[in-house]
Design a protein around this motif. Structure first.
Motif, mmCIF file in Angstrom:
data_model
loop_
_atom_site.group_PDB
_atom_site.id
_atom_site.type_symbol
_atom_site.label_atom_id
_atom_site.label_comp_id
_atom_site.label_asym_id
_atom_site.label_seq_id
_atom_site.Cartn_x
_atom_site.Cartn_y
_atom_site.Cartn_z
ATOM 1 N N GLU A 10 -3.235 33.289 4.674
ATOM 2 C CA GLU A 10 -4.197 34.352 4.911
ATOM 3 C C GLU A 10 -5.554 33.714 5.181
ATOM 4 O O GLU A 10 -5.797 32.552 4.842
ATOM 5 C CB GLU A 10 -4.265 35.263 3.691
ATOM 6 N N ALA A 11 -6.442 34.474 5.768
ATOM 7 C CA ALA A 11 -7.749 33.963 6.183
ATOM 8 C C ALA A 11 -8.499 33.300 5.033
ATOM 9 O O ALA A 11 -9.050 32.202 5.185
ATOM 10 C CB ALA A 11 -8.586 35.103 6.768
ATOM 11 N N GLN A 12 -8.525 33.938 3.887
ATOM 12 C CA GLN A 12 -9.251 33.390 2.745
ATOM 13 C C GLN A 12 -8.637 32.077 2.266
ATOM 14 O O GLN A 12 -9.350 31.163 1.863
ATOM 15 C CB GLN A 12 -9.279 34.405 1.586
ATOM 16 N N ARG A 15 -9.755 29.125 4.605
ATOM 17 C CA ARG A 15 -11.120 28.681 4.312
ATOM 18 C C ARG A 15 -11.189 27.966 2.965
ATOM 19 O O ARG A 15 -11.782 26.895 2.842
ATOM 20 C CB ARG A 15 -12.082 29.875 4.335
ATOM 21 N N SER A 45 -13.543 32.567 -0.919
ATOM 22 C CA SER A 45 -13.676 33.554 0.155
ATOM 23 C C SER A 45 -13.426 34.968 -0.316
ATOM 24 O O SER A 45 -13.861 35.929 0.307
ATOM 25 C CB SER A 45 -12.706 33.226 1.287
ATOM 26 N N HIS A 55 -18.518 41.387 9.468
ATOM 27 C CA HIS A 55 -17.341 40.554 9.244
ATOM 28 C C HIS A 55 -17.763 39.095 9.193
ATOM 29 O O HIS A 55 -18.601 38.663 9.973
ATOM 30 C CB HIS A 55 -16.318 40.723 10.372
ATOM 31 N N LEU A 59 -13.329 34.109 8.871
ATOM 32 C CA LEU A 59 -12.238 34.898 8.300
ATOM 33 C C LEU A 59 -11.689 35.913 9.299
ATOM 34 O O LEU A 59 -10.479 36.162 9.341
ATOM 35 C CB LEU A 59 -12.703 35.612 7.031
ATOM 36 N N PHE A 62 -8.957 34.621 11.564
ATOM 37 C CA PHE A 62 -7.651 34.394 10.955
ATOM 38 C C PHE A 62 -7.078 35.667 10.329
ATOM 39 O O PHE A 62 -6.423 35.624 9.303
ATOM 40 C CB PHE A 62 -7.743 33.276 9.915
ATOM 41 N N ASP A 63 -7.346 36.802 10.945
ATOM 42 C CA ASP A 63 -6.763 38.080 10.532
ATOM 43 C C ASP A 63 -7.159 38.477 9.118
ATOM 44 O O ASP A 63 -6.316 38.687 8.248
ATOM 45 C CB ASP A 63 -5.233 38.053 10.656
ATOM 46 N N ASP A 64 -8.442 38.598 8.908
ATOM 47 C CA ASP A 64 -8.950 39.062 7.630
ATOM 48 C C ASP A 64 -8.453 40.489 7.381
ATOM 49 O O ASP A 64 -8.110 41.208 8.305
ATOM 50 C CB ASP A 64 -10.483 39.029 7.644
ATOM 51 N N ARG A 73 -3.180 43.449 6.680
ATOM 52 C CA ARG A 73 -3.474 42.336 7.583
ATOM 53 C C ARG A 73 -2.515 42.361 8.764
ATOM 54 O O ARG A 73 -1.332 42.605 8.593
ATOM 55 C CB ARG A 73 -3.314 41.002 6.868
ATOM 56 N N GLN A 81 -7.950 30.768 16.947
ATOM 57 C CA GLN A 81 -7.754 30.196 15.616
ATOM 58 C C GLN A 81 -7.777 28.676 15.671
ATOM 59 O O GLN A 81 -8.419 28.022 14.852
ATOM 60 C CB GLN A 81 -6.444 30.703 15.016
#
Length: 174
Positions: A10-12, A15, A45, A55, A59, A62-64, A73, A81
């Motif tokens: 996932e986006a978080q 990061r 994140s 936004h 994030l 990457f599909d936050d 999501r 990406q």
């Protein structure tokens, strides 16, 4: 677990993984939310403000989670990406920091030892003989094209770590 499907991070997590590998992640629980404009924050994140209008750029690529769809999501694989992992200030800074940490942990490491250590750290895998040879050749090429006045070894190692961060295996949970 051995039959579980592979999934993208996932986006978080992407990061936070960059920050954690560079030993920059602040794991302190709780506290106030982080404004979207504070992209240089080193807190997890999870604490970024989610809103319909603002936004966090990294994030979002990457599909936050979508605020309007109950934080569901969408899974996508788009060129942006890979470009974010290659060109974002966060990825560039963390790649340099990771390379520096690896060099400090094993200061006498030659290129082949550095490649093995980088693979183990970033991808949690041992490089195949072909990958090892390709990475050592890439380090030589990066070193030859390093800008004058900069440490060629550090620059080439950071470039290799950044290339490893762009591999599919980095953002895939198996």
């Amino acid at each position: 677990y051995w039959r579980a499907n592979s999934v993208r991070m996932e986006a978080q997590i992407v990061r936070d993984s960059l920050l954690a590998l560079a030993e920059r992640l602040d794991p302190t629980p709780g506290g106030p939310p982080i404004p979207v404009s504070m992209e240089s924050s080193q807190r997890r994140s999870l604490y970024f403000v989610h809103s319909h209008n603002e936004h966090q750029k990294f994030l979002a690529l990457f599909d936050d989670a979508n605020v309007l769809e109950c934080y569901r999501r969408a899974d996508s694989i788009v060129p942006q990406q890979a470009l974010a992992l290659e060109n974002s200030p966060l990825a560039i800074e963390m790649a340099g920091r990771i390379a520096d940490l690896l060099s400090v942990r094993n200061p006498a490491a030659d290129d082949e030892a550095f490649v093995r250590l980088a693979y183990a750290t970033v991808l949690a895998a041992e490089p195949s003989p072909e990958e090892r040879v390709a990475c050592v050749e890439a380090l030589s090429a990066f070193r030859a094209s390093a800008p004058a006045g900069k440490d060629a070894t550090a620059t080439s190692r950071a470039a290799l770590v950044q290339a490893l961060l762009n591999q599919h295996d980095f953002i895939t949970i198996r």
